[in-house]
Design a protein around this motif. Structure first.
Motif, mmCIF file in Angstrom:
data_model
loop_
_atom_site.group_PDB
_atom_site.id
_atom_site.type_symbol
_atom_site.label_atom_id
_atom_site.label_comp_id
_atom_site.label_asym_id
_atom_site.label_seq_id
_atom_site.Cartn_x
_atom_site.Cartn_y
_atom_site.Cartn_z
ATOM 1 N N MET A 110 26.963 -11.392 0.459
ATOM 2 C CA MET A 110 25.778 -11.672 -0.323
ATOM 3 C C MET A 110 25.789 -10.766 -1.558
ATOM 4 N N LYS A 111 25.495 -11.325 -2.689
ATOM 5 C CA LYS A 111 25.464 -10.570 -3.930
ATOM 6 C C LYS A 111 24.012 -10.440 -4.380
ATOM 7 N N LYS A 112 23.554 -9.222 -4.507
ATOM 8 C CA LYS A 112 22.172 -8.978 -4.913
ATOM 9 C C LYS A 112 22.016 -9.155 -6.405
ATOM 10 N N ALA A 113 20.821 -9.596 -6.785
ATOM 11 C CA ALA A 113 20.431 -9.667 -8.184
ATOM 12 C C ALA A 113 18.963 -9.307 -8.261
ATOM 13 N N PHE A 114 18.604 -8.686 -9.353
ATOM 14 C CA PHE A 114 17.213 -8.301 -9.564
ATOM 15 C C PHE A 114 16.713 -8.914 -10.858
ATOM 16 N N VAL A 115 15.431 -9.244 -10.867
ATOM 17 C CA VAL A 115 14.797 -9.786 -12.063
ATOM 18 C C VAL A 115 13.557 -8.961 -12.348
ATOM 19 N N TYR A 116 13.409 -8.590 -13.608
ATOM 20 C CA TYR A 116 12.194 -7.920 -14.079
ATOM 21 C C TYR A 116 11.470 -8.912 -14.966
ATOM 22 N N THR A 117 10.161 -9.057 -14.750
ATOM 23 C CA THR A 117 9.359 -9.942 -15.595
ATOM 24 C C THR A 117 8.114 -9.209 -16.067
ATOM 25 N N GLU A 118 7.626 -9.634 -17.220
ATOM 26 C CA GLU A 118 6.367 -9.093 -17.724
ATOM 27 C C GLU A 118 5.686 -10.150 -18.571
ATOM 28 N N LEU A 119 4.433 -10.413 -18.257
ATOM 29 C CA LEU A 119 3.619 -11.315 -19.069
ATOM 30 C C LEU A 119 3.044 -10.515 -20.231
ATOM 31 N N GLN A 120 3.052 -11.100 -21.412
ATOM 32 C CA GLN A 120 2.630 -10.385 -22.608
ATOM 33 C C GLN A 120 1.124 -10.569 -22.842
ATOM 34 N N PHE A 121 0.353 -9.987 -21.946
ATOM 35 C CA PHE A 121 -1.086 -9.929 -22.113
ATOM 36 C C PHE A 121 -1.633 -8.751 -21.333
ATOM 37 N N SER A 122 -2.894 -8.467 -21.557
ATOM 38 C CA SER A 122 -3.537 -7.323 -20.907
ATOM 39 C C SER A 122 -4.690 -7.835 -20.054
ATOM 40 N N ILE A 123 -4.576 -7.603 -18.752
ATOM 41 C CA ILE A 123 -5.610 -8.057 -17.820
ATOM 42 C C ILE A 123 -5.641 -7.085 -16.637
#
Length: 103
Positions: free
Chosen positions: A1-14
């Motif tokens: 199994m090959k691991k992968a990571f994803v970083y996400t960010e929504l461009q708003f302030s809440i």
């Protein structure tokens, strides 16, 4: 199994209390190859994002290119997404007691 990571960010302030995570989580649990997600809330910025672990680069790419953009559209905001190769960093991460490599 090959691991992968994803970083996400929504461009708003809440404030995170206003994020409908209870509605979003069940849909995320259906995403192909998703192992786990950690929600993120920006200190002082209230940006909303996440750190995801996937079982393969291909599933991470499918999420980053096809699934997550729809979430951003649902909020009507732009976003940032980055994909990281978890296999190449395994030894270094284990040396730092990363919980993502203690499976």
């Amino acid at each position: 199994m090959k691991k992968a990571f994803v970083y996400t960010e929504l461009q708003f302030s809440i404030p995170f209390d206003n994020v409908p995570w209870e509605e979003i989580n069940p849909n995320l649990l259906k995403v192909k190859g998703l192992v786990r997600k950690t929600w993120l809330s920006g200190v002082s910025s209230n940006s909303v994002g996440g750190f995801y672990e996937f079982d393969s680069i291909e599933n991470a790419q499918d999420f980053a290119w096809n699934v997550f953009p729809q979430e951003a559209r649902n909020f009507g905001v732009s976003f940032m997404t980055k994909i990281f190769d978890g296999a190449i960093t395994e030894t270094a991460s284990k040396g730092m007691n990363s919980p993502y490599y203690n499976d």
